[in-house]
Design an enzyme around this catalytic site. Structure first.
Site, PDB file in Angstrom:
ATOM      1  CG  ASP A  34      -2.020   1.107   1.229  1.00 63.78           C
ATOM      2  OD1 ASP A  34      -2.950   1.262   0.717  1.00 63.78           O
ATOM      3  OD2 ASP A  34      -1.347   1.998   2.240  1.00 63.78           O
ATOM      4  CE1 TYR A  63      -0.146   7.664   3.217  1.00 66.90           C
ATOM      5  CE2 TYR A  63       0.524   5.483   2.522  1.00 66.90           C
ATOM      6  CZ  TYR A  63      -0.350   6.380   3.073  1.00 66.90           C
ATOM      7  OH  TYR A  63      -1.518   6.137   3.602  1.00 66.90           O
ATOM      8  CE  LYS A 108      -3.909   4.374   0.573  1.00 66.32           C
ATOM      9  NZ  LYS A 108      -2.620   4.438   1.124  1.00 66.32           N
ATOM     10  CG  HIS A 148      -5.279   9.475   0.533  1.00 60.37           C
ATOM     11  ND1 HIS A 148      -3.752   9.532   0.402  1.00 60.37           N
ATOM     12  CD2 HIS A 148      -5.425   8.863   1.908  1.00 60.37           C
ATOM     13  CE1 HIS A 148      -3.359   9.148   1.622  1.00 60.37           C
ATOM     14  NE2 HIS A 148      -4.077   8.663   2.282  1.00 60.37           N
TER      15      HIS A 148
HETATM   16  N1  LIG Z   1      -6.059   5.483   3.629  1.00 59.26           N
HETATM   17  C1  LIG Z   1      -5.600   6.274   4.847  1.00 59.26           C
HETATM   18  O1  LIG Z   1      -6.179   7.545   4.826  1.00 59.26           O
HETATM   19  C2  LIG Z   1      -4.491   5.964   5.518  1.00 59.26           C
HETATM   20  C3  LIG Z   1      -4.284   6.384   6.820  1.00 59.26           C
HETATM   21  C4  LIG Z   1      -3.378   5.970   7.746  1.00 59.26           C
HETATM   22  C5  LIG Z   1      -2.789   4.746   7.107  1.00 59.26           C
HETATM   23  N2  LIG Z   1      -3.022   4.253   5.933  1.00 59.26           N
HETATM   24  C6  LIG Z   1      -2.064   2.894   5.455  1.00 59.26           C
HETATM   25  O2  LIG Z   1      -2.259   2.068   6.498  1.00 59.26           O
HETATM   26  C7  LIG Z   1      -0.856   1.762   7.006  1.00 59.26           C
HETATM   27  C8  LIG Z   1      -0.936   1.012   8.308  1.00 59.26           C
HETATM   28  O3  LIG Z   1      -1.018   2.003   9.182  1.00 59.26           O
HETATM   29  P1  LIG Z   1      -0.006   2.885  10.086  1.00 59.26           P
HETATM   30  O4  LIG Z   1       1.254   2.752   9.488  1.00 59.26           O
HETATM   31  O5  LIG Z   1      -0.840   4.239  10.317  1.00 59.26           O
HETATM   32  O6  LIG Z   1      -0.064   2.124  11.487  1.00 59.26           O
HETATM   33  P2  LIG Z   1       0.095   0.670  11.838  1.00 59.26           P
HETATM   34  O7  LIG Z   1       0.397  -0.288  10.919  1.00 59.26           O
HETATM   35  O8  LIG Z   1      -1.032   0.403  12.866  1.00 59.26           O
HETATM   36  O9  LIG Z   1       1.401   0.548  13.107  1.00 59.26           O
HETATM   37  C9  LIG Z   1       2.517   0.858  12.299  1.00 59.26           C
HETATM   38  C10 LIG Z   1       3.630   1.202  13.697  1.00 59.26           C
HETATM   39  O10 LIG Z   1       3.587  -0.186  14.490  1.00 59.26           O
HETATM   40  C11 LIG Z   1       4.919  -0.419  14.465  1.00 59.26           C
HETATM   41  N3  LIG Z   1       5.111  -2.021  14.742  1.00 59.26           N
HETATM   42  C12 LIG Z   1       4.952  -2.731  13.629  1.00 59.26           C
HETATM   43  N4  LIG Z   1       4.777  -4.199  13.656  1.00 59.26           N
HETATM   44  C13 LIG Z   1       5.038  -4.059  14.973  1.00 59.26           C
HETATM   45  C14 LIG Z   1       4.979  -5.288  15.736  1.00 59.26           C
HETATM   46  N5  LIG Z   1       4.877  -6.627  15.177  1.00 59.26           N
HETATM   47  N6  LIG Z   1       5.094  -5.131  17.178  1.00 59.26           N
HETATM   48  C15 LIG Z   1       5.327  -3.777  17.484  1.00 59.26           C
HETATM   49  N7  LIG Z   1       5.254  -2.812  16.867  1.00 59.26           N
HETATM   50  C16 LIG Z   1       5.042  -3.012  15.340  1.00 59.26           C
HETATM   51  C17 LIG Z   1       5.641   0.103  13.359  1.00 59.26           C
HETATM   52  O11 LIG Z   1       7.117   0.291  13.680  1.00 59.26           O
HETATM   53  P3  LIG Z   1       8.252  -0.302  12.860  1.00 59.26           P
HETATM   54  O12 LIG Z   1       8.008   0.307  11.442  1.00 59.26           O
HETATM   55  O13 LIG Z   1       9.542   0.453  13.233  1.00 59.26           O
HETATM   56  O14 LIG Z   1       8.485  -1.644  12.773  1.00 59.26           O
HETATM   57  C18 LIG Z   1       5.009   1.205  13.196  1.00 59.26           C
HETATM   58  O15 LIG Z   1       5.493   2.263  14.273  1.00 59.26           O
HETATM   59  C19 LIG Z   1      -0.030   2.786   6.613  1.00 59.26           C
HETATM   60  O16 LIG Z   1       1.353   2.646   6.683  1.00 59.26           O
HETATM   61  C20 LIG Z   1      -0.636   3.091   5.205  1.00 59.26           C
HETATM   62  O17 LIG Z   1       0.044   2.454   4.199  1.00 59.26           O
HETATM   63  C21 LIG Z   1      -3.978   4.763   5.201  1.00 59.26           C
END
Ligand SMILES: NC(=O)c1ccc[n+]([C@@H]2O[C@H](COP(=O)([O-])OP(=O)(O)OC[C@H]3O[C@@H](n4cnc5c(N)ncnc54)[C@H](OP(=O)(O)O)[C@@H]3O)[C@@H](O)[C@H]2O)c1
Length: 281
Positions: free
Chosen positions: A48, A53, A78, A111
């Site tokens: 994704d 980004y 997006k 988005h």
């Molecule tokens: N469409 C939208 O509006 C929208 C909005 C927000 C996000 N997104 C998408 O959704 C994706 C995921 O959401 P997100 O990045 O906000 O949050 P997330 O995936 O819920 O959390 C990511 C965080 O968790 C840590 N992490 C990953 N695996 C872990 C584990 N097994 N144990 C402990 N910590 C862990 C990562 O650290 P490290 O990287 O240091 O391992 C990072 O700091 C985004 O990257 C993006 O692609 C879309």
């Protein structure tokens, strides 16, 4: 590994892996190395990304360096709010492709609906056209409420394949998920493991993790999988990428699912971004 991730058939007949990698904040050489590890070492096939980004180039470079053929990968980007007009949307999709050096995206999403700006139907028509031109295989949206989704279908005759929404144990979106199911729109979960909140330390989730001899992240990601949503956890850390995708060898009991479902709360959004009023450009 990737082979263990089943595929889901979307309402346009396109197949998508049921689990993927988020890439928010993954950029540059570090980002390329991390995404390549996700693909080559840890079996991720769905990646994704987003124009906003500023990492479509990073994703494209990781794809080129990886040993997996392009057609085995499923790549998303997006459309930002500032380009939701008919004259700007298709050049933006083309710009995304140039940045990634790809011929097509598997999935391109609006988005945010930005309902105050109110250009999302126009943007949707442009994505329909971009799909007809072969720039995109499947088209969808993020953060759309049922009223926005209904308008898209009513005014263009085309329904999104996916709605990517904030979804995690603190905000489980039961009503919106049910609406998606009834309308044959696939739910994708953003911030699936709570992005740095205390969710992965929650006592309830820790107790379930101890019972299954898994980590709390694995419990939360398995919960998404059993709900039928596609989680896209972001991790720059190869060992965590492996941990996160290793959720296909155990099953949560209904009582575990119920306990996690009870953690939801009305103010559970991580950043208070309510799509009815929040806008992102
Ligand atoms: N469409 C939208 O509006 C929208 C909005 C927000 C996000 N997104 C998408 O959704 C994706 C995921 O959401 P997100 O990045 O906000 O949050 P997330 O995936 O819920 O959390 C990511 C965080 O968790 C840590 N992490 C990953 N695996 C872990 C584990 N097994 N144990 C402990 N910590 C862990 C990562 O650290 P490290 O990287 O240091 O391992 C990072 O700091 C985004 O990257 C993006 O692609 C879309």
């Amino acid at each position: 590994m990737g082979e263990t991730v089943k595929k889901i058939i979307l309402n346009d007949g396109i197949e998508i892996p049921a689990f993927g990698l988020g890439t928010y904040k993954m950029k540059g050489e570090e980002g390329v190395n991390a995404i390549q590890a996700a693909i080559d070492t840890n079996g991720y096939r769905l990646i994704d990304s987003a124009y906003n980004y500023e990492n479509e180039g990073t994703v494209g470079e990781a794809i080129r360096r990886s040993s997996v053929p392009r057609e085995e990968l499923f790549i998303t980007s997006k459309l930002p709010g500032r380009y939701q007009t008919v004259d700007k949307a298709i050049p933006t999709v083309q710009e995304s492709l140039y940045r990634a050096n790809l011929d097509y995206y598997d999935l391109y999403l609006i988005h945010w609906p930005n309902p105050i700006q109110d250009n999302y139907v126009e943007a949707w028509q442009a994505l329909i056209d971009a799909k007809k031109q072969g720039l995109i295989r499947s088209i969808g949206v993020c953060n759309f409420l049922p009223e926005h989704l209904e308008r898209l279908e009513k005014e263009t005759g085309v329904k999104p394949t996916i709605n990517q929404i904030e979804l995690h144990p603190y905000f489980n979106q039961a009503t919106q998920r049910k609406w998606h199911e009834e309308n044959n729109i696939q739910t994708q979960s953003w911030t699936p493991i709570g992005r740095g909140t205390d969710m992965l330390q929650h006592t309830t989730i820790q107790q379930i993790a101890d019972k299954h001899n898994k980590t709390t992240a694995q419990i939360v990601l398995r919960w998404h999988y059993q709900l039928g949503t596609i989680a896209i956890p972001k991790s720059s850390t190869p060992t965590r990428q492996h941990e996160n995708i290793s959720i296909f060898d155990f099953t949560l009991e209904q009582t575990d699912m119920d306990q996690i479902n009870k953690l939801t709360r009305p103010d559970g959004r991580v950043n208070n971004q309510d799509p009815a009023v929040y806008e992102e450009f």
